[in-house]
Design a protein around this motif. Structure first.
Motif, PDB file in Angstrom:
ATOM      1  N   ASP A  58      44.043 -29.056 114.898  1.00  0.00           N
ATOM      2  CA  ASP A  58      44.135 -29.454 116.308  1.00  0.00           C
ATOM      3  C   ASP A  58      43.072 -30.484 116.636  1.00  0.00           C
ATOM      4  OD1 ASP A  58      46.229 -27.717 116.658  1.00  0.00           O
ATOM      5  OD2 ASP A  58      45.097 -26.248 117.825  1.00  0.00           O
ATOM      6  N   GLN A  59      43.388 -31.337 117.606  1.00  0.00           N
ATOM      7  CA  GLN A  59      42.433 -32.327 118.085  1.00  0.00           C
ATOM      8  C   GLN A  59      42.224 -32.139 119.580  1.00  0.00           C
ATOM      9  OE1 GLN A  59      42.421 -36.394 116.365  1.00  0.00           O
ATOM     10  NE2 GLN A  59      44.558 -35.906 115.920  1.00  0.00           N
ATOM     11  N   ILE A  60      40.981 -32.212 119.999  1.00  0.00           N
ATOM     12  CA  ILE A  60      40.611 -32.186 121.415  1.00  0.00           C
ATOM     13  C   ILE A  60      40.101 -33.578 121.723  1.00  0.00           C
ATOM     14  CG2 ILE A  60      39.139 -31.113 123.148  1.00  0.00           C
ATOM     15  CD1 ILE A  60      39.171 -28.656 121.085  1.00  0.00           C
ATOM     16  N   SER A 114      38.161 -21.893 114.507  1.00  0.00           N
ATOM     17  CA  SER A 114      37.618 -22.608 113.359  1.00  0.00           C
ATOM     18  C   SER A 114      38.735 -23.373 112.677  1.00  0.00           C
ATOM     19  CB  SER A 114      37.003 -21.641 112.346  1.00  0.00           C
ATOM     20  OG  SER A 114      35.821 -21.076 112.826  1.00  0.00           O
ATOM     21  N   GLY A 115      38.343 -24.465 112.043  1.00  0.00           N
ATOM     22  CA  GLY A 115      39.271 -25.155 111.173  1.00  0.00           C
ATOM     23  C   GLY A 115      39.192 -24.535 109.795  1.00  0.00           C
ATOM     24  N   VAL A 116      39.818 -25.193 108.846  1.00  0.00           N
ATOM     25  CA  VAL A 116      39.749 -24.755 107.457  1.00  0.00           C
ATOM     26  C   VAL A 116      39.440 -25.982 106.601  1.00  0.00           C
ATOM     27  CG1 VAL A 116      41.331 -22.806 107.764  1.00  0.00           C
ATOM     28  CG2 VAL A 116      42.246 -25.040 107.118  1.00  0.00           C
ATOM     29  N   ALA A 117      39.069 -25.764 105.377  1.00  0.00           N
ATOM     30  CA  ALA A 117      38.763 -26.869 104.472  1.00  0.00           C
ATOM     31  C   ALA A 117      39.946 -27.827 104.414  1.00  0.00           C
ATOM     32  CB  ALA A 117      38.449 -26.335 103.075  1.00  0.00           C
ATOM     33  N   GLY A 118      39.672 -29.104 104.646  1.00  0.00           N
ATOM     34  CA  GLY A 118      40.711 -30.116 104.620  1.00  0.00           C
ATOM     35  C   GLY A 118      41.529 -30.218 105.898  1.00  0.00           C
ATOM     36  N   ASN A 119      41.283 -29.328 106.853  1.00  0.00           N
ATOM     37  CA  ASN A 119      42.045 -29.324 108.100  1.00  0.00           C
ATOM     38  C   ASN A 119      41.156 -28.826 109.254  1.00  0.00           C
ATOM     39  OD1 ASN A 119      44.423 -29.983 109.340  1.00  0.00           O
ATOM     40  ND2 ASN A 119      45.443 -28.049 108.899  1.00  0.00           N
ATOM     41  N   PRO A 120      40.140 -29.615 109.609  1.00  0.00           N
ATOM     42  CA  PRO A 120      39.195 -29.177 110.643  1.00  0.00           C
ATOM     43  C   PRO A 120      39.795 -29.282 112.046  1.00  0.00           C
ATOM     44  CG  PRO A 120      38.731 -31.422 110.034  1.00  0.00           C
ATOM     45  CD  PRO A 120      39.823 -30.947 109.113  1.00  0.00           C
ATOM     46  N   ILE A 121      39.136 -28.663 113.003  1.00  0.00           N
ATOM     47  CA  ILE A 121      39.398 -28.936 114.415  1.00  0.00           C
ATOM     48  C   ILE A 121      38.571 -30.181 114.740  1.00  0.00           C
ATOM     49  CG2 ILE A 121      39.082 -28.151 116.789  1.00  0.00           C
ATOM     50  CD1 ILE A 121      39.461 -25.281 115.755  1.00  0.00           C
ATOM     51  N   VAL A 122      39.198 -31.171 115.352  1.00  0.00           N
ATOM     52  CA  VAL A 122      38.554 -32.463 115.562  1.00  0.00           C
ATOM     53  C   VAL A 122      38.360 -32.730 117.047  1.00  0.00           C
ATOM     54  CG1 VAL A 122      38.782 -34.960 115.249  1.00  0.00           C
ATOM     55  CG2 VAL A 122      39.550 -33.401 113.445  1.00  0.00           C
ATOM     56  N   PHE A 123      37.159 -33.146 117.403  1.00  0.00           N
ATOM     57  CA  PHE A 123      36.846 -33.623 118.748  1.00  0.00           C
ATOM     58  C   PHE A 123      36.745 -35.136 118.658  1.00  0.00           C
ATOM     59  CE2 PHE A 123      35.502 -29.294 118.775  1.00  0.00           C
ATOM     60  CZ  PHE A 123      35.728 -28.851 120.063  1.00  0.00           C
ATOM     61  N   SER A 124      37.553 -35.841 119.435  1.00  0.00           N
ATOM     62  CA  SER A 124      37.551 -37.294 119.369  1.00  0.00           C
ATOM     63  C   SER A 124      37.870 -37.866 120.753  1.00  0.00           C
ATOM     64  CB  SER A 124      38.559 -37.769 118.309  1.00  0.00           C
ATOM     65  OG  SER A 124      38.366 -39.144 118.036  1.00  0.00           O
ATOM     66  N   ASP A 127      33.680 -22.707 111.698  1.00  0.00           N
ATOM     67  CA  ASP A 127      33.703 -23.507 110.475  1.00  0.00           C
ATOM     68  C   ASP A 127      34.605 -24.720 110.667  1.00  0.00           C
ATOM     69  OD1 ASP A 127      32.132 -21.754 108.801  1.00  0.00           O
ATOM     70  OD2 ASP A 127      33.848 -20.408 108.838  1.00  0.00           O
ATOM     71  N   TYR A 128      34.295 -25.767 109.942  1.00  0.00           N
ATOM     72  CA  TYR A 128      35.124 -26.961 109.861  1.00  0.00           C
ATOM     73  C   TYR A 128      35.474 -27.546 111.231  1.00  0.00           C
ATOM     74  CZ  TYR A 128      35.375 -25.399 105.078  1.00  0.00           C
ATOM     75  OH  TYR A 128      35.030 -24.991 103.812  1.00  0.00           O
ATOM     76  N   ILE A 129      34.442 -27.991 111.909  1.00  0.00           N
ATOM     77  CA  ILE A 129      34.563 -28.694 113.187  1.00  0.00           C
ATOM     78  C   ILE A 129      34.094 -30.123 112.919  1.00  0.00           C
ATOM     79  CG2 ILE A 129      33.762 -28.849 115.562  1.00  0.00           C
ATOM     80  CD1 ILE A 129      35.373 -26.321 115.096  1.00  0.00           C
ATOM     81  N   THR A 130      34.866 -31.103 113.362  1.00  0.00           N
ATOM     82  CA  THR A 130      34.493 -32.501 113.212  1.00  0.00           C
ATOM     83  C   THR A 130      34.366 -33.122 114.594  1.00  0.00           C
ATOM     84  OG1 THR A 130      35.658 -32.690 111.115  1.00  0.00           O
ATOM     85  CG2 THR A 130      35.167 -34.737 112.273  1.00  0.00           C
ATOM     86  N   ILE A 131      33.239 -33.789 114.853  1.00  0.00           N
ATOM     87  CA  ILE A 131      33.056 -34.529 116.094  1.00  0.00           C
ATOM     88  C   ILE A 131      33.026 -35.993 115.725  1.00  0.00           C
ATOM     89  CG2 ILE A 131      31.558 -34.944 118.073  1.00  0.00           C
ATOM     90  CD1 ILE A 131      30.577 -32.035 117.739  1.00  0.00           C
ATOM     91  N   ASP A 132      34.012 -36.719 116.244  1.00  0.00           N
ATOM     92  CA  ASP A 132      34.180 -38.128 115.889  1.00  0.00           C
ATOM     93  C   ASP A 132      33.762 -38.986 117.065  1.00  0.00           C
ATOM     94  OD1 ASP A 132      35.007 -40.572 114.842  1.00  0.00           O
ATOM     95  OD2 ASP A 132      37.103 -40.232 115.364  1.00  0.00           O
TER      96      ASP A 132
END
Length: 136
Positions: A58-60, A89-99, A131-136
């Motif tokens: 998912d992306q926020i 939480s995301g999982v390896a290779g499939n994080p939750i992304v904030f963009s 786990d596996y959160i990406t902030i872009d």
């Protein structure tokens, strides 16, 4: 055969990923699923996260050129694993992304300096036991 199954699994997992939109001109009563029906506040992200709305992939997305201000002490959004609460939480290779989405300057996250609040309690975003959160 295993490789084909793994590739199909990854493709199907991404097919179920959802984009959620946030704009200061939105409303927390919206569904957040389109740029025409965005949520309005970071507090809504906390509520939805604690409700189990978000999942891997998912992306926020925050609207560009908007300024997001947490309303008060601890007023940003928090995903904390506390008694009875499961944080997304995301999982390896499939994080939750904030963009972000839209055009213009990047979104700004601003915490107005409090006058009567301990300045060490100013939180815009906080994650604990996820786990596996990406902030872009």
């Amino acid at each position: 055969m295993r490789l084909l199954f793994f590739i199909l699994f990854l493709c199907s997992a991404n097919c179920f990923a959802t984009n959620y939109y946030v704009s200061t001109s939105g409303s927390n009563s919206n569904d957040g699923l389109t740029t025409l029906t965005p949520w309005q506040t970071m507090a809504k992200i906390t509520t939805e996260g604690n409700a189990g709305t978000f999942g891997p992939g998912d992306q926020i997305l925050f609207k560009r050129a908007d300024v997001f201000e947490p309303p008060a002490q601890f007023g940003g959004f928090r995903w904390w694993a506390w008694a009875g609460n499961t944080c997304p939480s995301g999982v390896a290779g499939n994080p939750i992304v904030f963009s972000n989405y839209g055009t213009g300057a990047l979104p700004n996250f601003y915490f107005q300096h409090p006058t009567a609040v301990d300045s060490t309690s100013t939180i815009v975003m906080s994650f604990d036991a996820v786990d596996y959160i990406t902030i872009d």
